[in-house]
Scaffold this motif. Structure first.
Motif, mmCIF file in Angstrom:
data_model
loop_
_atom_site.group_PDB
_atom_site.id
_atom_site.type_symbol
_atom_site.label_atom_id
_atom_site.label_comp_id
_atom_site.label_asym_id
_atom_site.label_seq_id
_atom_site.Cartn_x
_atom_site.Cartn_y
_atom_site.Cartn_z
ATOM 1 N N GLN A 13 -0.960 2.503 5.957
ATOM 2 C CA GLN A 13 -1.078 1.066 5.706
ATOM 3 C C GLN A 13 -2.455 0.614 6.181
ATOM 4 O O GLN A 13 -2.859 0.910 7.303
ATOM 5 C CB GLN A 13 0.019 0.323 6.470
ATOM 6 C CG GLN A 13 0.226 -1.116 6.079
ATOM 7 C CD GLN A 13 1.422 -1.711 6.816
ATOM 8 O OE1 GLN A 13 1.303 -2.151 7.948
ATOM 9 N NE2 GLN A 13 2.582 -1.699 6.172
ATOM 10 N N SER A 15 -5.524 -2.755 5.776
ATOM 11 C CA SER A 15 -5.737 -4.150 5.382
ATOM 12 C C SER A 15 -7.138 -4.333 4.813
ATOM 13 O O SER A 15 -8.032 -3.513 5.054
ATOM 14 C CB SER A 15 -5.535 -5.079 6.578
ATOM 15 O OG SER A 15 -6.365 -4.688 7.638
ATOM 16 N N LEU A 45 -2.766 -6.453 9.860
ATOM 17 C CA LEU A 45 -1.892 -5.846 8.852
ATOM 18 C C LEU A 45 -0.706 -6.730 8.478
ATOM 19 O O LEU A 45 -0.064 -6.500 7.452
ATOM 20 C CB LEU A 45 -1.355 -4.504 9.377
ATOM 21 C CG LEU A 45 -2.357 -3.350 9.444
ATOM 22 C CD1 LEU A 45 -1.754 -2.188 10.241
ATOM 23 C CD2 LEU A 45 -2.737 -2.886 8.052
ATOM 24 N N HIS A 49 -2.018 -6.368 3.161
ATOM 25 C CA HIS A 49 -2.266 -4.948 3.350
ATOM 26 C C HIS A 49 -1.883 -4.163 2.106
ATOM 27 O O HIS A 49 -1.204 -4.663 1.208
ATOM 28 C CB HIS A 49 -1.510 -4.396 4.571
ATOM 29 C CG HIS A 49 -0.022 -4.524 4.472
ATOM 30 N ND1 HIS A 49 0.682 -5.545 5.093
ATOM 31 C CD2 HIS A 49 0.911 -3.774 3.823
ATOM 32 C CE1 HIS A 49 1.966 -5.409 4.835
ATOM 33 N NE2 HIS A 49 2.136 -4.338 4.072
ATOM 34 N N SER A 117 -8.719 -2.197 0.929
ATOM 35 C CA SER A 117 -7.507 -1.759 1.626
ATOM 36 C C SER A 117 -6.836 -0.602 0.896
ATOM 37 O O SER A 117 -6.296 0.319 1.521
ATOM 38 C CB SER A 117 -6.530 -2.926 1.776
ATOM 39 O OG SER A 117 -6.219 -3.515 0.529
ATOM 40 N N SER A 121 -6.520 3.095 2.723
ATOM 41 C CA SER A 121 -5.202 3.695 2.981
ATOM 42 C C SER A 121 -5.055 5.030 2.271
ATOM 43 O O SER A 121 -4.486 5.985 2.812
ATOM 44 C CB SER A 121 -4.082 2.734 2.563
ATOM 45 O OG SER A 121 -4.167 2.386 1.188
ATOM 46 N N SER A 153 -12.807 -0.833 6.022
ATOM 47 C CA SER A 153 -11.394 -1.011 6.354
ATOM 48 C C SER A 153 -10.799 0.191 7.076
ATOM 49 O O SER A 153 -9.645 0.162 7.480
ATOM 50 C CB SER A 153 -10.580 -1.280 5.082
ATOM 51 O OG SER A 153 -10.710 -2.626 4.671
ATOM 52 N N PRO A 361 -6.108 0.494 10.324
ATOM 53 C CA PRO A 361 -5.015 1.142 9.603
ATOM 54 C C PRO A 361 -4.053 1.890 10.531
ATOM 55 O O PRO A 361 -4.373 2.178 11.688
ATOM 56 C CB PRO A 361 -5.745 2.146 8.685
ATOM 57 C CG PRO A 361 -7.160 1.696 8.658
ATOM 58 C CD PRO A 361 -7.418 1.057 9.971
#
Length: 364
Positions: A13, A15, A45, A49, A117, A121, A153, A361
């Motif tokens: 995860q 953001s 987050l 996200h 994001s 991720s 990020s 993250p």
């Protein structure tokens, strides 16, 4: 990480980040090497996200990508480039294909940094799944070749993306440094923007006469902004951030044909912020705005002034949405603001997001 038979899966995860000093222009399109350094804040987050799950097994026969549960017909060139780089670095060449499932909690391609994001991720999940060496720098590199700003990020707090050396990012101050800083995001339009950032950047480099002038000012602004953040000087912070936002959009307008991301609501918010700041008899800045490549403003404010500003927003952007919890929380506009002579824009806002700086993250 889960292990079921020979199926391996990792979910990350991440953001979006909001640029305080903008990245605009690439000197190398293939590797996404920026023309200038940039400075950003990574969001918490909680509200905004991307969730990305990457799985692999020996039974897979091709790479697949699902966005919001819908299988995409093919992988984008950038996503394929990221996967090719992972395969080049991975030690286990028996694992050949992956399934990617991604979901955003906010609109994509509308100037809210969804690609940052999403690729952050994805990069972190891939780095973890294949146990790649030097995980932090590897994840940053993979994120960058997917979407330039995604490199920021990968970290939480205040992040600088260097335009020199390996062009990677680093955290200059952690989330704990300025805990009272808040962000109020106004979503005026969640539709896909008419010109992508990639296309607009290239057009700017080719046609804007102001572009080089902007580049000559960036490093000085970054150093002054870092100093303001260090001592939590909000007045200086606010002025630099707003001026850089205006300069960025001036360069977009100087592009041919012009790239226009701001709309009437954006311009109204700019006027409202400056009028609101003038109401302080001590000439203390209460709020600052910045706009990325879209019409939706990101407003920075200290926690002590947040409710007051939300009251102002409720007055000038009244909503008929009974489910708008942010509008419900605030009180009526104070009489001190009666001097602000701007029109009311009813139902101009799709959504207000109140959030803060994030720690970065996480694997979930």
């Amino acid at each position: 990480m889960s292990d079921n038979s020979d199926c391996l899966s990792v979910t990350c995860q991440a953001s979006p980040n909001i640029a305080l000093i903008k990245y605009w222009g690439k000197r190398n399109e293939e590797l996404i090497l920026p023309d200038n350094d940039s400075l950003s804040i990574t969001l918490d987050l909680g509200e905004l996200h991307s969730d990305t799950t990457v799985s692999t097994s020996s039974s897979m026969t091709c790479d697949t990508f699902y966005f919001d549960g819908i299988q995409q017909t093919k992988l984008s060139k950038r996503m394929q480039k990221v996967l090719d780089e992972v395969r080049r670095r991975a030690k286990n060449d028996q694992i050949k294909f992956v399934e990617i499932r991604s979901h955003n909690t906010f609109p994509a391609s509308s100037g809210l940094a969804s690609s940052a994001s999403a690729y952050a991720s994805l990069a972190i999940a891939l780095t973890k799944l294949f146990n790649l060496e030097n995980p932090q720098s590897t994840a940053a590199y993979l994120a960058r070749i997917g979407s330039g700003s995604a490199v920021r990020s990968v970290y939480g707090g205040f992040v600088r993306w260097s335009s020199e050396g390996e062009c990677l990012s680093s955290c200059i101050y952690p989330v704990e440094h300025w805990p009272e800083l808040r962000l109020i995001i106004l979503i005026f339009n969640s539709s896909k923007k008419p010109v992508s950032s990639t296309d607009a950047m290239q057009r700017t480099r080719e046609t804007s006469t102001l572009f080089q002038a902007r580049l000559s000012t960036v490093n000085d602004k970054i150093e002054k902004l870092i100093q303001a953040i260090k001592i939590k000087d909000f007045n200086t912070f606010a002025k630099i951030v707003m001026m850089d936002s205006s300069q960025f959009h001036a360069v977009c307008m100087d592009t041919y044909p012009p790239v226009i991301y701001l709309n009437e609501q954006s311009k109204h918010l700019i006027d409202l912020v400056h009028a609101f700041n003038k109401t302080d008899e001590n000439e203390t800045m209460k709020v600052a705005y910045t706009f990325d490549a879209g019409p939706n403003p990101f407003c920075f404010i200290r926690e002590e002034h947040a409710d007051e500003f939300l009251s102002l927003l409720k007055h000038f952007y009244p909503s008929n949405n009974d489910n708008d919890n942010v509008h419900k929380q605030v009180s009526n506009i104070d009489g001190n603001f009666s001097s602000i002579n701007l029109p009311i824009m009813a139902n101009a806002l799709e959504r207000i997001v109140l959030t803060k700086i994030g720690s970065g993250p996480k694997i979930i």
